[in-house]
Design an enzyme around this catalytic site. Structure first.
Site, short mmCIF file in Angstrom:
data_model
loop_
_atom_site.label_atom_id
_atom_site.label_comp_id
_atom_site.label_asym_id
_atom_site.label_seq_id
_atom_site.Cartn_x
_atom_site.Cartn_y
_atom_site.Cartn_z
N ASP A 91 0.83 -1.20 0.00
CA ASP A 91 0.00 0.00 0.00
C ASP A 91 0.87 1.25 0.00
OD1 ASP A 91 -2.74 1.27 0.52
OD2 ASP A 91 -1.58 2.05 2.20
N GLU A 112 13.57 -15.66 -1.16
CA GLU A 112 13.78 -16.83 -0.30
C GLU A 112 12.59 -17.77 -0.36
OE1 GLU A 112 14.70 -15.92 3.77
OE2 GLU A 112 15.87 -14.14 3.21
#
Length: 526
Positions: free
Chosen positions: A206, A248
């Site tokens: 956001d 990851e």
């Protein structure tokens, strides 16, 4: 396309939980309601769900005031339910994207509560932007920055009894974090890991261009370039760190980035930063062939140098619903132009929205569908006494706010509250049941049927680039895969279809002469 690149061409459905489906009958949408409707979403054919913030929140700004990123708000359910939802959706082939709000937290967040108690000059206040005021007695705000709520007449600084002021680009209940502080960066990387470890596939960011502030907090009127709080260069180091975390786990990002400078916009999409960003040019574009053609060309051109896919969005939880917007005299969107009582021809708007659905789903990149778009829901005009959106109040009552696109969904035509659940937290307009999903599912000419068919057929366009085809001035025509074309007539007269072997899908009927009428789109195979 490789499984790990799913996001490059995904259809992603935005779930505003509070208004999606109410599972426990209290009038507020919840995770139980979403879980019960997963078969509907699977039948629609979407690849992923993007959830607006579902975290613990006082709900002063629809959940964008977060008190705890690791807890689900009790009105929605529990963390265990969220984990079940993520897993159950994945079993149906649907991934989950969560919303992170990094610019600010709730004033009820433990960090801010600790800062209030600790007092001026304390380490706790260094996590935010606390300053002494200007004026003889510090009675004036530290600078002249404007609110990020368009049309707001309210200041972005609030003074505490101890004399300190704190910064909040949005409401006073949303204090801005100090992203120059290492603890802020570490906390958000930990939050990302928390949700990736619970199985989410991606994160929507956001207000992604607002996090970093000029440490001197200069007046906007006198600040030298660059802007003191929009699109600062420091942001890119933050997002490189985030990208390392996402990599990851094989996670992806989509940024909410409102920037007019296409070159600056593209920087966020470099290979080691965000994967995608929302395309607000297309979303706000009027229903005009040349303007849309320009928006599409510009969007694809600005993404090409960084190899990022475009995103196509017609509306969301902040934007006037497409059916209503396209039925107005001004078919574009501008926050500053919103007003009560703006007339709309819903039949015209619906015809255009159907054509726009086929246009957006034929373009290369990812497509976002806001809940209710597939039902052709119009914008609702909320009675003033029922409005909850702070944008309305911070405009002094001039702006109708965003609640009109957040009205709870109609599921079952003959059930109380159109099958949403208990009495909805926002009132459903008269006639809302006419849009109910069960009624549309039984109607092959409905908006829902069109979306289901279009999403199912969309792979025929392949993953190749867009090639524009010769067409009249008011017609958009392009191809992507060999022999598959999209043609959209935005003019006022019917046009001949190009030679083709098969009409795959049409947003509306052809005229008596087999021509493409105004405000209608088709997919053709030659």
């Amino acid at each position: 396309m490789a499984q790990q690149d799913w996001w490059r061409s995904a259809v992603i459905y935005q779930v505003y939980v509070r208004s999606f489906a109410d599972g426990d009958g209290d009038g507020t949408g919840d995770l139980a309601g979403v879980r019960a409707r997963l078969p509907y979403l699977a039948e629609l054919g979407v690849d992923a769900l993007w959830f607006n913030p579902w975290y613990l929140s006082p709900m002063k700004d629809g959940g964008y005031d977060v008190a705890d990123y690791r807890a689900i708000d009790p009105s929605f359910g529990t963390l265990a339910e969220a984990e079940k939802l993520i897993a159950e959706a994945r079993e149906l082939g649907i991934r989950t994207i969560v919303d992170i709000v990094p610019n600010h937290v709730s004033d009820q967040h433990p960090w801010f509560q600790a800062a209030l108690k600790a007092g001026p000059g304390s380490p706790e206040r260094e996590l935010f932007h606390f300053r002494r005021g200007r004026g003889l007695h510090g009675e004036l705000p530290p600078n002249d920055w404007p609110s990020q709520f368009v049309g707001s007449t309210q200041p972005v600084w609030t003074r505490l009894p101890d004399g300190d002021w704190y910064l909040h680009l949005f409401t006073p209940e949303q204090p801005d974090l100090n992203w120059a502080h290492p603890a802020v960066r570490q906390e958000h990387e930990d939050i990302l890991r928390f949700w990736f470890e619970r199985g989410v596939a991606g994160v929507r960011i956001d207000s992604a261009a607002l996090l970093a502030k000029d440490p001197d907090l200069p007046d906007l009127a006198t600040a030298p370039h660059p802007h003191p709080f929009v699109d600062r260069d420091e942001l890119h180091d933050i997002y490189r760190s985030w990208r390392a975390v996402a990599d990851e786990y094989g996670g992806v990002f989509v940024g909410e980035v409102w920037l007019p400078d296409t070159e600056r916009f593209a920087r966020y999409l470099r290979p080691d930063e965000l994967h995608t960003a929302f395309n607000f040019s297309f979303l706000s574009c009027p229903w005009d062939a040349e303007r849309l053609r320009t928006s599409i060309r510009t969007t694809l051109a600005e993404h090409a140098p960084v190899g990022a896919p475009a995103t196509w969005v017609l509306c969301n939880h902040d934007i006037t619903r497409t059916v209503t917007r396209y039925g107005r005299t001004d078919t574009g969107f501008d926050f500053a132009a919103k007003a009560f009582g703006t007339p709309s021809d819903l039949a015209l708007g619906t015809r255009r929205a159907r054509a726009a659905a086929l246009l957006s789903l034929a373009l290369p990149g990812a497509v976002y569908v806001y809940q209710g778009e597939e039902l052709g829901l119009p914008e609702a005009e909320i009675p003033r006494e029922r409005i909850e959106d702070p944008m309305h109040f911070r405009s002094g009552g001039a702006d109708p706010g965003r609640d009109g696109c957040r009205v709870p969904l109609p599921w079952t035509a003959d059930a109380p509250h159109a099958g949403f659940g208990g009495e909805p937290w926002l009132p459903q307009p008269d006639g809302w049941a006419a849009y109910a999903a069960d009624r549309q599912a039984a109607d092959p000419a409905s908006m829902l049927a069109l979306y289901r068919q279009a999403i199912r057929l969309r792979p025929v366009f392949g993953h190749g680039p867009l090639t524009w085809l010769p067409a009249p001035e008011d017609v958009l025509a392009f191809t992507r895969a060999d022999g598959v074309r999209c043609v959209v007539n935005l003019g006022t007269a019917s046009v001949e279809l190009p030679d083709h072997a098969e009409l795959l899908l049409a947003s509306g009927p052809l005229d008596d002469g087999g021509r493409l009428p105004e405000d209608t789109a088709v997919w053709l195979r030659s």
